[in-house]
Design an enzyme around this catalytic site. Sequence first.
Site, PDB file in Angstrom:
ATOM      1  N   LYS A 118       4.574  -6.432  -5.063  1.00  0.00           N
ATOM      2  CA  LYS A 118       5.140  -5.711  -6.212  1.00  0.00           C
ATOM      3  C   LYS A 118       4.216  -5.753  -7.418  1.00  0.00           C
ATOM      4  O   LYS A 118       4.163  -4.798  -8.193  1.00  0.00           O
ATOM      5  CB  LYS A 118       6.495  -6.312  -6.598  1.00  0.00           C
ATOM      6  N   LYS A 201       7.903  -0.409   6.145  1.00  0.00           N
ATOM      7  CA  LYS A 201       9.336  -0.664   5.994  1.00  0.00           C
ATOM      8  C   LYS A 201      10.026   0.514   5.297  1.00  0.00           C
ATOM      9  O   LYS A 201       9.451   1.101   4.379  1.00  0.00           O
ATOM     10  CB  LYS A 201       9.462  -1.934   5.132  1.00  0.00           C
ATOM     11  N   LYS A 204      13.256   1.885  -0.844  1.00  0.00           N
ATOM     12  CA  LYS A 204      13.680   2.818  -1.905  1.00  0.00           C
ATOM     13  C   LYS A 204      12.500   3.264  -2.755  1.00  0.00           C
ATOM     14  O   LYS A 204      12.584   4.255  -3.455  1.00  0.00           O
ATOM     15  CB  LYS A 204      14.791   2.218  -2.762  1.00  0.00           C
TER      16      LYS A 204
END
Length: 342
Positions: A118, A201, A204
């Site tokens: 992230k 994966k 969102k």
Amino acid sequence: MAEAAFTPRVFSGIQPSGNLHLGNYLGALKRFAEAQERGTETLYCMVDLHAVTVWQEPADLTRATRELAAGFIASGLDPARSILFNQSQVAEHSQLAWVFNCVARMGWMQRMTQFKDKAGKNAQNASLGLFAYPALMAADILAYHATHVPVGEDQKQHIELSRDIAAKFNHDYGVEFFPLPEPVIEGAATRVMSLRDGTKKMSKSDPSDMSRINLTDDADAIAKKIRKARTDPEPLPSEAAGLAERPEARNLVNIYAALADMSVEQVMAEAGGQAFSVFKPRLADLAVERLAPISGEMKRLMGDAAAIDAILADGAGRARAIAAPILRRTYDIMGMVGAPRS
Ligand code: TYM
């Protein structure tokens, strides 16, 4: 430590930071509902404090929190039997997180793959909260002495860190106060992959909406996304072993198995040898049959924001009643002075 001394209690959380997708449903929500049906005490949290470790527009956060609550309820979570609440309403999460910031080591946090992913290349510009994220997650779980944490595969490392934090606290203070929570990562869909790339994966944050099925998608959108899902040209193999080198085929079979409550072997026995032109429409029908009622119910629930807010406030009150004495006891163990109790 005699972990059996702790009453089984399930806790898990989801970030209100965008659309709920099929990965969240199969990896988390559906399994949360199953835990509730087994009769264990269950607490489920919309982790808004985790969401703001990266920027969230305030109005979007409000909407996403309510939509997530609607997603929980539409997936079968009953606010009377499970405690449903948003994290920021129970201050004990943040308070215990501070304690755990002082227990966890910098080196432990630096090893977290989610932080590395992230934060990206510019880690110096990531928020301090993003770095400390797993300590707050440990606090979420341990503020309730939760023993079992149903999650998708991607959260395993964080739960292991929660165990390390609990063990270090117990060791440092010479107590057997916190349980070592168990990650519960079970079923055919613990890692649902992108429909566009079977090695990534489903997420969102993927810029392509075609990569995921959102719980708010209507029947046409679901069918179209499955029809267009990337696959190889071969028909399905006749045995599960034949899926090993075929990530896209494996993903669709796993999704089918999880939606149908079947094992992968059962799906292979039924669908082995089928061309995707046959298997995909069957999968699309099944997905629509299972997901359309959820999206319909979510829409209905979203029509009454006040009712959702009342459910979350009620859940927060019940959650606090469990967490407050555990936090007080934590402070006592650490030697923090508090008002005398009768
Ligand atoms: P979050 O919000 O990213 O995801 C919520 C849940 O959905 C699962 N999941 C998936 N499962 C299968 N396939 C996928 N493609 C997929 N994508 C997401 C996640 O594994 C998760 O179970 N840090 C957590 C939230 C959290 C939490 C907690 C969880 C905060 N505190 C305490 C458990 C206990 C997170 O970001 O999940």
